[in-house]
Design a protein around this motif. Structure first.
Motif, PDB file in Angstrom:
ATOM      1  N   GLY A   1      -2.062   7.374  -2.123  1.00 27.95           N
ATOM      2  CA  GLY A   1      -3.040   8.064  -2.962  1.00 27.95           C
ATOM      3  C   GLY A   1      -2.841   9.562  -2.923  1.00 27.95           C
ATOM      4  O   GLY A   1      -2.879  10.237  -3.955  1.00 27.95           O
ATOM      5  N   ALA A   2      -2.595  10.084  -1.714  1.00 24.89           N
ATOM      6  CA  ALA A   2      -2.389  11.534  -1.575  1.00 24.89           C
ATOM      7  C   ALA A   2      -1.124  11.981  -2.312  1.00 24.89           C
ATOM      8  O   ALA A   2      -1.124  12.997  -3.014  1.00 24.89           O
ATOM      9  N   GLN A   3      -0.053  11.215  -2.151  1.00 24.87           N
ATOM     10  CA  GLN A   3       1.197  11.593  -2.814  1.00 24.87           C
ATOM     11  C   GLN A   3       1.095  11.467  -4.332  1.00 24.87           C
ATOM     12  O   GLN A   3       1.621  12.292  -5.073  1.00 24.87           O
ATOM     13  N   LEU A   4       0.406  10.427  -4.780  1.00 27.61           N
ATOM     14  CA  LEU A   4       0.223  10.259  -6.226  1.00 27.61           C
ATOM     15  C   LEU A   4      -0.597  11.410  -6.799  1.00 27.61           C
ATOM     16  O   LEU A   4      -0.271  11.961  -7.860  1.00 27.61           O
TER      17      LEU A   4
ATOM     18  N   GLY B   1       0.808  -1.212   0.000  1.00 27.66           N
ATOM     19  CA  GLY B   1       0.000   0.000   0.000  1.00 27.66           C
ATOM     20  C   GLY B   1       0.838   1.256   0.000  1.00 27.66           C
ATOM     21  O   GLY B   1       0.562   2.205  -0.736  1.00 27.66           O
ATOM     22  N   ALA B   2       1.900   1.278   0.806  1.00 24.79           N
ATOM     23  CA  ALA B   2       2.702   2.498   0.964  1.00 24.79           C
ATOM     24  C   ALA B   2       3.711   2.701  -0.165  1.00 24.79           C
ATOM     25  O   ALA B   2       4.227   3.816  -0.332  1.00 24.79           O
TER      26      ALA B   2
ATOM     27  N   GLY C   1       3.379   3.127  -3.161  1.00 26.93           N
ATOM     28  CA  GLY C   1       2.962   4.155  -4.114  1.00 26.93           C
ATOM     29  C   GLY C   1       3.510   5.523  -3.764  1.00 26.93           C
ATOM     30  O   GLY C   1       3.821   6.328  -4.651  1.00 26.93           O
ATOM     31  N   ALA C   2       3.619   5.800  -2.455  1.00 27.32           N
ATOM     32  CA  ALA C   2       4.165   7.098  -2.042  1.00 27.32           C
ATOM     33  C   ALA C   2       5.630   7.206  -2.447  1.00 27.32           C
ATOM     34  O   ALA C   2       6.105   8.292  -2.819  1.00 27.32           O
ATOM     35  N   GLU C   3       6.345   6.082  -2.367  1.00 30.07           N
ATOM     36  CA  GLU C   3       7.746   6.093  -2.803  1.00 30.07           C
ATOM     37  C   GLU C   3       7.836   6.369  -4.300  1.00 30.07           C
ATOM     38  O   GLU C   3       8.627   7.201  -4.748  1.00 30.07           O
ATOM     39  N   ALA C   4       7.007   5.640  -5.059  1.00 22.23           N
ATOM     40  CA  ALA C   4       7.029   5.804  -6.521  1.00 22.23           C
ATOM     41  C   ALA C   4       6.673   7.246  -6.897  1.00 22.23           C
ATOM     42  O   ALA C   4       7.331   7.868  -7.737  1.00 22.23           O
ATOM     43  N   ALA C   5       5.620   7.791  -6.247  1.00 21.95           N
ATOM     44  CA  ALA C   5       5.193   9.161  -6.557  1.00 21.95           C
ATOM     45  C   ALA C   5       6.269  10.167  -6.170  1.00 21.95           C
ATOM     46  O   ALA C   5       6.550  11.116  -6.909  1.00 21.95           O
ATOM     47  N   GLY C   6       6.891   9.956  -4.996  1.00 25.89           N
ATOM     48  CA  GLY C   6       7.937  10.873  -4.536  1.00 25.89           C
ATOM     49  C   GLY C   6       9.148  10.856  -5.448  1.00 25.89           C
ATOM     50  O   GLY C   6       9.725  11.903  -5.766  1.00 25.89           O
ATOM     51  N   MET C   7       9.532   9.665  -5.897  1.00 23.51           N
ATOM     52  CA  MET C   7      10.668   9.562  -6.822  1.00 23.51           C
ATOM     53  C   MET C   7      10.385  10.325  -8.112  1.00 23.51           C
ATOM     54  O   MET C   7      11.187  11.098  -8.607  1.00 23.51           O
ATOM     55  N   MET C   8       9.188  10.047  -8.664  1.00 25.01           N
ATOM     56  CA  MET C   8       8.873  10.633  -9.968  1.00 25.01           C
ATOM     57  C   MET C   8       8.577  12.124  -9.878  1.00 25.01           C
ATOM     58  O   MET C   8       8.682  12.836 -10.874  1.00 25.01           O
ATOM     59  N   ALA C   9       8.196  12.603  -8.695  1.00 28.47           N
ATOM     60  CA  ALA C   9       7.940  14.042  -8.553  1.00 28.47           C
ATOM     61  C   ALA C   9       9.205  14.773  -8.119  1.00 28.47           C
ATOM     62  O   ALA C   9       9.136  15.921  -7.691  1.00 28.47           O
ATOM     63  N   SER C  10      10.340  14.108  -8.244  1.00 29.90           N
ATOM     64  CA  SER C  10      11.601  14.781  -7.923  1.00 29.90           C
ATOM     65  C   SER C  10      12.602  14.558  -9.062  1.00 29.90           C
ATOM     66  O   SER C  10      12.197  14.396 -10.209  1.00 29.90           O
ATOM     67  N   MET C  11      13.879  14.545  -8.777  1.00 28.44           N
ATOM     68  CA  MET C  11      14.887  14.525  -9.848  1.00 28.44           C
ATOM     69  C   MET C  11      14.771  13.340 -10.812  1.00 28.44           C
ATOM     70  O   MET C  11      14.893  13.534 -12.023  1.00 28.44           O
TER      71      MET C  11
ATOM     72  N   THR D   1      -3.696   2.577   5.700  1.00 29.61           N
ATOM     73  CA  THR D   1      -2.943   3.802   6.019  1.00 29.61           C
ATOM     74  C   THR D   1      -1.918   4.076   4.922  1.00 29.61           C
ATOM     75  O   THR D   1      -1.775   5.209   4.440  1.00 29.61           O
ATOM     76  N   GLY D   2      -1.194   3.018   4.537  1.00 31.42           N
ATOM     77  CA  GLY D   2      -0.201   3.176   3.465  1.00 31.42           C
ATOM     78  C   GLY D   2      -0.855   3.567   2.165  1.00 31.42           C
ATOM     79  O   GLY D   2      -0.362   4.451   1.443  1.00 31.42           O
ATOM     80  N   LEU D   3      -1.988   2.946   1.879  1.00 34.42           N
ATOM     81  CA  LEU D   3      -2.686   3.235   0.619  1.00 34.42           C
ATOM     82  C   LEU D   3      -3.172   4.676   0.584  1.00 34.42           C
ATOM     83  O   LEU D   3      -3.076   5.372  -0.445  1.00 34.42           O
ATOM     84  N   SER D   4      -3.665   5.144   1.706  1.00 35.91           N
ATOM     85  CA  SER D   4      -4.153   6.522   1.793  1.00 35.91           C
ATOM     86  C   SER D   4      -3.007   7.511   1.552  1.00 35.91           C
ATOM     87  O   SER D   4      -3.154   8.484   0.795  1.00 35.91           O
TER      88      SER D   4
END
Lengths: 290, 239
Positions: A170-173, A70-71, A73-83, A164-167
């Protein structure tokens, strides 16, 4: 929508799949590295005990939580929304947008559809959608591999509930969508200005690096897209630790200090998407195409 | 050859910085004509074609196609163009390239248009091969297919027979004549004067951005003269 369909069909190309594989591999390598670091720290903590035991156990638990399906996705979104995302967007824009000039195929596009604003919009939208696909693939790959990576390194089970991880993911994505749009329009503008693949890649990367450099200046830093990305994504200011899985490669390059709130970041990012798009349109609408 | 006007240029000028590529071109091309646009390298042929195809804007003067003043973003759906060397997405097949171009603009006039045009330009057998493996002649055929896929009333073709073997040139010549007989207008630039002489109804010779002579091919040739001799005289006299 027909035009967007044409642009998406062009993206079924070796460049796109290479970038997807590269991004997924990058995420998995980071996960392996973070899990391995956590394992070593945990091993030291168990052997030595003392003051380091608690934080090292917490770090190991954090990595396990970060890599839960679940969580992740936040890593993937954070990576792609940065360098890493900015780099991928530059490569994608170079091939998908700048390549229309280098390959001299833009004249075909405009011969069949002379509405240049629509052509630009379809280019930006398709680049953005491709970047979203990369995030989703990275999430899927991390979700599939994270538990195995943790188990292989003897880390504790994730304690955070799946919901919790999914939520959080979702927010980070959702936030990353705006940052990816920013990267896409930076690539679009670079393509329109440089009219070629290499120029688009170099221009896009140079723009992002310049914005990060500007972001470190105390007087103007708050008013640059570098800070707005940080604020909008909620990246920790001046995050330079590698003890857990980093959730971005952005804040480590910007100045540490107070970060403005989400709303400030949202307003700034909205402007950062609109301004390059308008400039690109103004340049492209009357440009001669050879 | 008294059909209605399909292409009209009046005082058309194109400057690139201090260089004047097109210097007041006046032209009228009618329905059902194959019109040859001749001139040495750098004489302004391609710049004129780019303006007519909507790829470049004129510095001065005016151009109209199908009674529509240019530039007009909607005109692309009614004309077909092949400007300079045809270029395609190499990772797609020839057919997929046409499908992508079909999606790029308004819906095609009829179902099966892509198969029909591939057949018409002689590329049906190679249609499902990747474009990166195409010979120059096959790229020319695919370029012509892309120009024809919307069933256009006007065709703008820049050196359409480049890279074609003699059989290909013969096929294209027959195709241009057939298109004109269907009432379409074919506006082509070429260096192959003998081909122009065989296929065109009228020609214009352009030199240093200006039309120095235009008229029916039959009026240029005859009495022991051919188009090549006339062309060489015109361009050498003005050099």
């Amino acid at each position: 929508m027909r035009l967007l369909g044409a642009e998406l069909r062009k993206l079924n190309r070796p460049l796109m799949w290479a970038l997807v594989v590269f991004a997924a591999a990058f995420c998995v390598m980071l996960a392996i590295g973070a899990a391995n670091n956590a394992r070593l720290d945990l091993h030291d903590a168990l052997r030595e005990g003392g003051a380091r035991a608690v934080p090292n156990r917490l770090a190991a638990a954090t990595v396990a939580n970060q890599l839960s399906p679940g969580a992740a996705g936040a890593e993937a979104a954070g990576m792609m929304a940065s360098m890493p995302g900015a780099f991928l967007a530059a490569m994608l824009a170079g091939g998908h947008v700048g390549g229309e000039w280098t390959g001299r195929t833009l004249k075909n596009v405009l011969a069949h559809n002379g509405y240049r604003g629509r052509v630009l919009a379809a280019k930006a939208a398709s680049t953005w959608l491709a970047l979203v696909v990369v995030v989703v693939v990275c999430w899927a790959v991390l979700a599939a591999s994270g538990t195995l990576i943790c188990r292989a390194n003897g880390l504790p089970h994730a304690t955070e509930p799946f919901s919790t991880g999914l939520s959080h993911s979702g927010a980070q994505l959702a936030r990353a969508l705006l940052v990816l749009a920013f990267f896409a329009v930076v690539g679009l503008l670079a393509a329109v200005l440089t009219r070629g693949t290499v120029g688009t890649i170099a221009g896009s990367i140079a723009a992002v690096v310049a914005l990060l450099a500007l972001g470190t200046l105390p007087t103007v830093g708050k008013w640059t897209p570098a800070t707005w990305v940080e604020a909008w994504m909620g990246f920790t200011s001046g995050d330079r630790t590698l003890s857990t899985l980093p959730d971005n490669f952005w804040s480590r390059f910007t100045a540490s200090g107070a970060i403005p709130g989400h709303l400030f970041g949202l307003a700034g990012m909205a402007g950062a998407v609109v301004v390059p798009a308008v400039v690109a349109w103004q340049v492209f609408r009357r440009a001669d195409v050879v | 050859m008294g059909g209605e006007t399909r292409i009209e240029c009046r005082g058309l000028v194109k400057r690139y910085g201090t260089v004047t590529a097109v210097d007041g071109i006046d032209l009228v091309v009618r329905a059902g004509e194959v019109f040859g646009f001749l001139g040495p390298n750098g004489s302004g042929k391609t710049s004129t074609l780019r303006i007519l195809a909507g790829l470049a804007s004129a510095t001065a003067g005016r151009a109209r196609i199908l009674d529509t003043a240019l530039p007009d973003p909607a005109i692309g759906a009614r004309i077909g163009s092949m400007i300079e060397e045809p270029a395609f997405y190499p990772w797609l097949t020839g057919r997929a390239n046409l499908e992508v171009l079909a999606l790029t603009g308004p819906a095609l006039p009829r179902a099966g248009a892509i198969d029909a045009v591939l057949d018409r330009v002689g590329l049906a057998e190679a249609a499902d091969r990747k474009a990166k493996g195409y010979s120059q002649g096959m790229r020319q055929r695919l370029g012509l297919a892309a120009a024809l896929v919307r069933d256009p009333e006007v065709l703008l073709l820049d050196e359409p027979t480049n890279g074609l073997d003699p059989a290909g040139i013969r096929d294209f010549r027959a195709l241009f004549r057939a298109l004109a007989e269907e009432g379409r207008t074919v506006f082509l630039s070429s260096h192959l004067l003998t081909e122009v002489e065989r296929v065109c109804d009228r020609v214009a010779v352009v030199h240093r951005g200006r039309v120095v002579e235009q008229g029916r091919v039959a009026d240029f040739v005859g009495a022991g003269r051919d188009l090549e001799a006339v062309y060489m005289n015109l361009t050498e006299d003005l050099a």
